[in-house]
Scaffold this motif. Structure first.
Motif, short mmCIF file in Angstrom:
data_model
loop_
_atom_site.label_atom_id
_atom_site.label_comp_id
_atom_site.label_asym_id
_atom_site.label_seq_id
_atom_site.Cartn_x
_atom_site.Cartn_y
_atom_site.Cartn_z
N GLU A 151 1.69 10.23 -10.23
CA GLU A 151 0.50 10.61 -10.70
C GLU A 151 0.06 11.72 -10.59
O GLU A 151 -0.33 13.12 -11.09
N ILE B 14 2.82 5.66 -6.07
CA ILE B 14 2.41 5.61 -7.42
C ILE B 14 1.61 6.78 -7.91
O ILE B 14 1.27 8.24 -8.61
N ARG B 15 0.48 6.99 -6.60
CA ARG B 15 -0.48 8.01 -6.73
C ARG B 15 0.37 9.38 -6.57
O ARG B 15 0.13 10.30 -7.45
N ARG C 38 -4.87 10.98 1.56
CA ARG C 38 -4.91 10.01 1.94
C ARG C 38 -3.23 9.42 1.55
O ARG C 38 -2.61 8.49 2.42
N ARG D 239 1.93 1.71 -3.95
CA ARG D 239 0.94 2.13 -4.52
C ARG D 239 0.27 3.73 -4.12
O ARG D 239 -0.16 4.49 -4.87
N ASP E 264 -2.94 13.41 -3.16
CA ASP E 264 -3.97 12.87 -2.47
C ASP E 264 -3.95 12.59 -0.78
O ASP E 264 -2.50 12.11 -0.83
N ASP F 117 1.61 -1.05 -0.12
CA ASP F 117 0.29 0.16 -0.27
C ASP F 117 0.57 1.46 -0.04
O ASP F 117 0.31 2.08 -0.42
N TYR G 164 8.13 7.19 -11.93
CA TYR G 164 8.11 5.79 -10.58
C TYR G 164 8.45 4.67 -11.49
O TYR G 164 8.33 4.39 -12.19
#
Lengths: 391, 391
Positions: free
Chosen positions: B290, B286-287, B353, B283, B351, B280, B303
């Motif tokens: 992005e 990556i977010r 989160r 991930r 983001d 996670d 990445y």
């Protein structure tokens, strides 16, 4: 003054969870898939949509749909396609038998209720569109077979076509441009292999990522591995899966189920930008299933994941303790175990870290099994005067 | 009495991080890969292995290797292959020139130190074997080119062959059964595109999963998508990547880098049982990338992930603030930012989160850039009397 009678019919329809996955449309408008798929229909005692379809000249001029008491938009192309196709079949009947009431021009009122949370990522649209199509077909007294209706339900939501049957169901991708051969067929009824159980680990809500509808088309457009999956991998899995079901060979069923889920999520990861449905909780569920199978020395449990983090774990009744009993021992504090007679079995063979991640990340379990297709019911969600019945 | 002189030579060698990934061997013994790959060599100011190779008749009868003061097993086939090949080249020299000291029969003593934690998942074996081969080649005064030495280093650790060059390096898979054409070549030197930066997010240690050595062969054996990657996807990516590097086209470089990483991890997920290196935290990285690219309106950050959860983020110097500055603003409390003159830039486009997951899961950052290949050094880790120098 026109006939103001309220005509109505009701049905329930099941959820299905694919073991060979649908992902990718060759025709987005008609919901024609890039590959065939297979699913297990789950018992409506645990997960079902209940739908009443009614029509009456007293309903004003517009079709409407109420889902769990909330009005839904019915102007979308998908719902409209279902209404149009069903009305067309009714109109044919009416044209051939003048004694039939003229229902096809009347506005439709659909009232639907799920016995599970809509947004839990539990394939609610499949049960929803299957129930909608089946209820209207009942209302219209159509003689269409489930396979014929599946062609219509498919246009509402691809995987809905599989919820028109119970047991083990294949959606044949078909070849024709008009989609007339892209339909669901029964691989085997629930009675052929009635001992199939499913345990769902509902993962605590995270903000929903990419919707499956848009996600799958980004995969088709950008994944360099996807074509291989659709053209080579899935056809092989279809043959193996249908054979495994016919022979009730759980080891083969389970292995293909797990490899299929992995292959589908691999093409999601190979999408650009990548799509992640599996999270660390999902990975922990995979690890737990691996540990259960390692202890058994063979595949007695099989995980699969749809477009979300929830794990669906298939197993056979005879292994209830070795699968569900072990997980209950580790996760007994969760909702969903109550009222089920599952004897706990020691879970010390499970990876301790995976158990902790599951404890922290799973919100509830659902215990269910293979079940029947849509069932006609006299229990109605619409009163004789046409008003929705709120519970 | 025999000559007891201690002969020695030292080098440093860099880490490299692949942008077209090596995963899968067609010959596990010779470390011959199923596909070609490309990497960026990282600066030795930040990440390097320092190795001294010595030989002397006073060393007893056995070869030895000390890494970060810990004795290592040198009897493995991989290390032995490197020793044997290098001794054979030295023996040829000695045979052609009788005036040369006879070093090839003498026991080797290798002392090595990394300036970064060995087990951080930072490709330490690549730097380690490159330094070992380069140091022994220096000791033996071999005239072999880096490409010739790469053939030897490859047998120690596949990706080590790429650490014999600086800048942008391709490992050509080759065709021959004996592996003689499976070697590294320079795509472009660091000076061609010196503005390439790398930011590494070191993810807090989790129990190491499947080792890359065993993992890749399980992928070759079980993934139904892998063959497509090796035969079709990677050759396309190789062409695009070499073009992007030659043209210093970061957008193309970044897009292929990200798609390559995703494709590699997709085949890991398609392995049975599945291999997960991304978690996670990965991930969330990556977010964040992005979100950075979305704000820029183009690809300014890329990445990539090796066989572990650490994110390596490539970007160009001119975008330092928009990439590293934004991440520093979000993760400024972590180790690794100190002493680097990076101006923070608002991170409110990230983001929230994802930022929280990164804050909780990243243990430190490493800021580095494209760098040179192995560098000969007079700084020795072995004293004139042959004893290791402990720092």
């Amino acid at each position: 003054m026109a006939d103001q009678k309220v005509y109505q019919a009701s049905t329930t329809a099941p959820v299905n969870i694919a073991v060979v996955k649908y992902w990718g449309k060759r025709d987005p408008k008609l919901n024609l898939p890039t590959n065939s798929s297979v699913s297990v229909t789950l018992s409506q005692a645990d997960l079902r949509t209940h739908t009443t379809a009614a029509c009456s000249s007293s309903f004003g001029s517009e079709d409407s749909l109420l889902l769990n008491s909330s009005p839904q938009d019915v102007t979308g192309a998908r719902t409209q396609a279902c209404f149009r196709e069903l009305r067309s079949l009714r109109a044919q009947l009416e044209a051939s038998d003048a004694s039939l009431p003229k229902l096809s021009p009347l506005p439709l009122r659909i009232v639907s209720e799920n016995n599970f949370p809509t947004a839990a990522g539990l394939a609610s649209s499949a049960a929803g569109f299957a129930a909608l199509v089946r209820a209207i077909a009942n209302l219209y007294e159509l003689s269409s077979s489930p396979t014929e209706l599946s062609r219509i339900a498919r246009q509402g939501s691809g995987s809905a076509c599989r919820s028109l049957f119970g047991g083990y169901v294949a959606w044949q991708m078909g070849e024709k441009a008009d989609g007339s051969d892209s339909v669901a067929v029964e691989v085997a009824p629930a009675s052929h292999w009635p001992t199939m159980r499913a345990l769902i680990l509902v993962v605590s809500a995270e903000k929903k990522g990419v919707s499956s509808t848009s996600g799958m088309q980004i995969t088709v457009a950008t994944s360099e591995l996807f074509q291989r999956r659709a053209e080579v991998v899935v056809p092989r899995h279809m043959l193996k899966m249908e054979k495994a079901i016919k022979e009730k060979d759980f080891e083969a069923f389970g292995k293909v189920t797990m490899m299929e889920s992995n292959s589908f999520h691999a093409t999601c990861l190979d999408t650009f930008p990548p799509i992640f449905y599996l999270n660390d909780v999902s990975r922990a569920a995979i690890r737990a299933v691996e540990d259960i199978n390692t202890k058994a020395g063979k595949v007695i449990a099989a995980y699969t994941f749809d477009a979300g983090p929830n794990a669906v774990i298939y197993y056979e009744e005879e292994n209830t303790e070795a699968v569900a009993g072990v997980l209950k021992s580790a996760l007994g504090n969760l909702d969903g175990w109550q009222g089920r007679d599952i004897k706990e079995q020691a879970s010390d063979n499970l990876d301790a870290r995976a158990v902790q991640v599951l404890k922290d990340g799973v919100s509830r379990v659902i215990l269910t099994q293979v079940g029947e297709g849509p069932i006609r019911t006299e229990e109605s969600l619409i009163a004789a005067n046409g008003e929705p019945i709120t519970k």
